[in-house]
Design an enzyme around this catalytic site. Structure first.
Site, PDB file in Angstrom:
ATOM      1  N   ASP A 246      41.263  31.245  43.492  1.00 39.21           N
ATOM      2  CA  ASP A 246      41.611  30.348  42.386  1.00 39.21           C
ATOM      3  C   ASP A 246      42.924  30.736  41.710  1.00 39.21           C
ATOM      4  O   ASP A 246      43.114  30.510  40.516  1.00 39.21           O
ATOM      5  CB  ASP A 246      40.482  30.311  41.349  1.00 39.21           C
ATOM      6  N   ASP A 247      43.841  31.323  42.476  1.00 41.49           N
ATOM      7  CA  ASP A 247      45.100  31.778  41.897  1.00 41.49           C
ATOM      8  C   ASP A 247      46.300  31.206  42.641  1.00 41.49           C
ATOM      9  O   ASP A 247      47.410  31.702  42.514  1.00 41.49           O
ATOM     10  CB  ASP A 247      45.152  33.313  41.902  1.00 41.49           C
TER      11      ASP A 247
END
Length: 345
Positions: free
Chosen positions: A288-289
């Site tokens: 999620d980065d």
């Protein structure tokens, strides 16, 4: 964009070419033979009495190189000398990492008889050579095949169903090659009936902690241009990302990192959250980065129930994912500075 930039460096303009080369005599208007003839008859002739000779098509050019004098002037002259008309130009220069880097996205209308598709590629390739470009991409939506994507989803249907209906209505300029899920959907469910009606394969691949079925997924999606994770609740391994090797777009709610795991909507609702959101981004090895494509927010209040709270959050997720897919297919997204994106309007 300042006007000085449009005119500076005009002394290095490309020389005009004397003639227009090589369009086919088979009625393809320079866009690739039978493929374009078929698409042209479907999209144009059924609505037009004038025929293809008066048809102007829409083109897109995306460009990236080190910032130099004369880039805008050359791109503009290249379009104008073929009788094309510039509709929009969006420019960004990144000054954050040493030497400035120039990015642009140009939209233009053109007559394919005056500017055949193969000649267009040659013209823009010549500019790319002059400026030693890192990216020079040309797309003509009426001629070129839509990008092909596969969709991965788990048990939640809201993003998947919204995506399918937007695709059916022509809002997403892409082909859907397959839908893959680690949760079973019965033969009489809305999703399966929709996919069967449109001839889109559905693959049910149940997963375990020790077997995510990634090898099978890679085989199923090897012919796609990109993947979409429509609330696919499995973490893709670095091995999968390297094996696939193409872009993957993910969507998640904006309640991270405060509310993670099971029932994030309930957790946030019980905590009295007043602002909710959704984020679409590219998938990288860092969970999620990845580079952010789009973010959307909405307000909730004490008057919201858990049901309305969850509905608002899901609506944001649907809209945010659809925008990201549309931007990607229209070549509006450029990655830069490592983990950032330019999203041209």
């Amino acid at each position: 964009m300042r006007w000085e930039r449009l005119i500076r460096g005009c002394s290095v303009l490309l020389p005009a070419k004397a003639s227009v080369r090589g369009f086919s005599s088979q009625g393809d208007a320079g866009c690739g033979g039978q493929k374009f003839s078929r698409k042209f008859s479907q999209r144009v002739l059924k609505d037009s009495k004038e025929g293809p000779r008066n048809r102007r098509l829409h083109g897109v050019h995306v460009f990236q190189c080190s910032d130099q004098l004369g880039i805008v002037a050359n791109i503009s002259q290249n379009i104008a000398r073929r009788g094309a008309n510039i509709l929009n130009v969006d420019i960004y220069i990144d000054f954050d990492n040493g030497s400035p880097v120039f990015y642009s996205r140009s939209e233009f209308s053109f007559d394919p008889l005056q500017w055949p598709r193969d000649v267009m590629e040659e013209d823009f390739a010549e500019i790319a050579h002059i400026f030693k470009a890192q990216k020079s991409l040309v797309r003509v939506p009426e001629c070129d095949e839509n990008l092909k994507m596969a969709v991965l989803a788990s048990w939640q249907d809201h993003c998947l169903v919204d995506l399918l209906h937007r695709w059916q209505e022509g809002e997403l300029p892409a082909q859907i090659g397959a839908v893959i899920s680690n949760h079973s959907r019965g033969p009489n469910t809305h999703v399966v009936r929709f996919l069967e009606r449109h001839g889109i394969p559905y693959h049910y691949l149940p997963t375990t902690k020790s077997d995510k079925r990634e090898g099978e997924i890679v085989e199923l999606v090897k012919d796609t241009d990109f993947l979409v994770l429509a609330r696919y609740m499995q973490v893709l391994s670095s091995t999968f990302l390297r094996s696939y090797g193409k872009d993957i777009i993910n969507i998640h709610h904006g309640l991270l990192p405060s509310f993670k795991g099971a029932n994030p909507y309930r957790q946030a609702y019980q905590a009295g959250v007043k602002l909710i959101g959704a984020t679409s981004h590219f998938v990288t090895e860092e969970l999620d980065d990845g580079p952010i494509i789009e973010q959307m927010v909405d307000r909730v209040s004490h008057r919201d129930t858990l049901t309305t709270f969850a509905m608002k959050s899901e609506n944001l997720e649907k809209q945010c994912l659809a925008k990201a897919i549309k931007y990607y297919c229209e070549k509006r997204i450029v990655r830069y500075s490592g983990n950032k994106t330019i999203v041209f309007g």
